[in-house]
Scaffold this motif. Sequence first.
Motif, mmCIF file in Angstrom:
data_model
loop_
_atom_site.group_PDB
_atom_site.id
_atom_site.type_symbol
_atom_site.label_atom_id
_atom_site.label_comp_id
_atom_site.label_asym_id
_atom_site.label_seq_id
_atom_site.Cartn_x
_atom_site.Cartn_y
_atom_site.Cartn_z
ATOM 1 N N THR A 361 0.829 -1.207 0.000
ATOM 2 C CA THR A 361 0.000 0.000 0.000
ATOM 3 C C THR A 361 0.861 1.254 0.000
ATOM 4 O O THR A 361 0.630 2.189 -0.779
ATOM 5 C CB THR A 361 -0.940 0.004 1.222
ATOM 6 N N CYS A 364 2.679 1.700 -3.328
ATOM 7 C CA CYS A 364 1.782 2.180 -4.382
ATOM 8 C C CYS A 364 1.411 3.641 -4.181
ATOM 9 O O CYS A 364 1.235 4.388 -5.150
ATOM 10 C CB CYS A 364 0.516 1.320 -4.408
ATOM 11 N N ARG A 371 2.756 1.315 -8.426
ATOM 12 C CA ARG A 371 1.288 1.279 -8.379
ATOM 13 C C ARG A 371 0.701 0.803 -9.701
ATOM 14 O O ARG A 371 -0.186 -0.058 -9.727
ATOM 15 C CB ARG A 371 0.730 2.663 -8.024
ATOM 16 N N LYS A 372 1.207 1.329 -10.815
ATOM 17 C CA LYS A 372 0.647 0.970 -12.118
ATOM 18 C C LYS A 372 0.932 -0.492 -12.460
ATOM 19 O O LYS A 372 0.086 -1.182 -13.032
ATOM 20 C CB LYS A 372 1.202 1.901 -13.192
ATOM 21 N N ILE A 374 1.320 -2.971 -10.257
ATOM 22 C CA ILE A 374 0.481 -3.819 -9.401
ATOM 23 C C ILE A 374 -0.977 -3.736 -9.831
ATOM 24 O O ILE A 374 -1.686 -4.758 -9.881
ATOM 25 C CB ILE A 374 0.638 -3.408 -7.919
ATOM 26 N N LYS A 375 -1.442 -2.543 -10.204
ATOM 27 C CA LYS A 375 -2.837 -2.417 -10.612
ATOM 28 C C LYS A 375 -3.120 -3.243 -11.861
ATOM 29 O O LYS A 375 -4.198 -3.844 -11.999
ATOM 30 C CB LYS A 375 -3.208 -0.955 -10.855
ATOM 31 N N LEU A 421 -4.829 1.646 -5.052
ATOM 32 C CA LEU A 421 -4.682 1.223 -6.454
ATOM 33 C C LEU A 421 -5.637 1.991 -7.362
ATOM 34 O O LEU A 421 -5.344 2.214 -8.544
ATOM 35 C CB LEU A 421 -4.947 -0.281 -6.586
#
Length: 550
Positions: A361, A364, A371-372, A374-375, A421
């Motif tokens: 968290t 991200c 973040r991108k 993982i999303k 996310l």
Amino acid sequence: MVIASFSKAEFNQTPEVLDSFAGITSSAAAVHVTNTTSYLYLQNRATFKFDPADEDKRKKLCEGILNILEKDTKTSCQVACLEALRILSRDKKVLVPVTTKRNMQILMKLARLDTVEDPLERVSEFPVIVEALKCLCNIIFNSSVAQKLSLELNLAAMLCNLLQKCKDRQLVDDIKCFDLRLLFLLSLLHTDIRAQLRQELQGVQVLTQALESSLSVRWTEEYKAAEDRDRPPLSLQETDCAIEALKALFNVTLDSWNVHSKNESHQFRYMAAILRHCLLTTGPTEEKTEELHSNAINLLSNVPVSCLDVLINPSSQEETDIKYNGMNMGAIQILLDFMEKRIDKGSSYREGLTPVLSLLTECCRTHRNIRKFIKAQVLPPLRDVSNRPEVGTTVRNKLVRLMTHVDLGVKQIAAEFLFVLCKERVDSLLKYTGYGNAAGLLAARGLLAGGRGDHWYSDDEDTDTEEYKSAKPNINLITGHLEEPMPNPMDEMTEEQKEYEAMKLVNMFDKLSRDELIKPMGVRPDGTMAPLEEAVSQYHTSKQESSDSD
């Protein structure tokens, strides 16, 4: 198994026998003591429960062993005595004669902790050092008196010194492992020692170097370790040393979120680079690999989030195929796989899952590329919305199920992870989870009326698939999935029937409210929940103020 050796005829007088040999240094006496303590150790090495009836005998035995260890006896005799003392030190009730300054100094001397300059050269002494460190681990873990004495005797500084001696020496992994374990225990059980390690003894640097040595890190450039796909797994001994170093570092780096100096920032980035290498390393077994990675994740949670950018590096052709925007995402993929594995376990979520979810968290929230990446894996563009968001086997389905978990901490961090996310946009979160699953988070954040969180994110927009766009008008916003249009039961009712059913429903709610079985709630202008009367009053007040300002 309960110790029964003392009730056997040949060992009824064990304490007295050892005490009688305490002042004798002959070979025959040493052999007798060695045989006696070795037999005791072999009979009881798996013992963790003790017979209360023999407590006094065990106390006398401890005293007898320590009297012998104070003398200059043979190595084999010292090892045998220390092995027996290690078993006895598992019993908290017999540690009174052991936890004195004199006896602690005897064990510290045998562990070579009292020598600052002398290097570790005599290999024959290594078993004595290891057994003495094991005894100290047990004693300090089981005795608060020993914990206070360790501060008085400056034990932490001596352990750091011994660790430095192990740095460039072969055949000392056992010594290093138990040295690190003792530092872990001291930093866990005594906050003053934790502060001493960090502020006076350069504990972060010393322990980081020990971790680097255990993992055999080779640097290609600053903050970037060499990646060798053909590298063999760590040995069991190397893995254990690395785990003990990680645990000790976790204690020493608690409350390290605020980095104030350039040197501190370098130290944590250097540590994060080693931890990245650790995540890409495997142990001798799957269980050991998971334990190694778990402790690395715990420590990464203490690293200031601004220093976590070293988890991703510009990728070269020969490196891993896991790339995003030209960055090597191998370590992030390991974190994602670890998270999913812990979810699949289905138990101990608070201890096993929340650290990795918290880490992901924060990564991200701060680092756009992470973040991108993982999303794209956790919340890919929606195509099939025929099932509820919590139904299925994808990572998204598993995380949405956690949003309604009975453990408050687990459901909060799972919801927060998905919210980040979605760049803390309510409409985006609802698209992936449904309003019912997200209601708890939105109520806690005061976002039931919509909007977005406080953190700033880039303005790049999500793109909906054609399948989602075509299904969107028929998606139930509460459940988050596609529903076939249902016939309206009121279509065939007369106006009188509609009014009757409406009043019937009002009366039912009124009765439930008067009996205090339910409490009607509303949403305040700031998005938080409140009793209905209060929410309506605040809404009218806010509307009136808005009209006056116009």
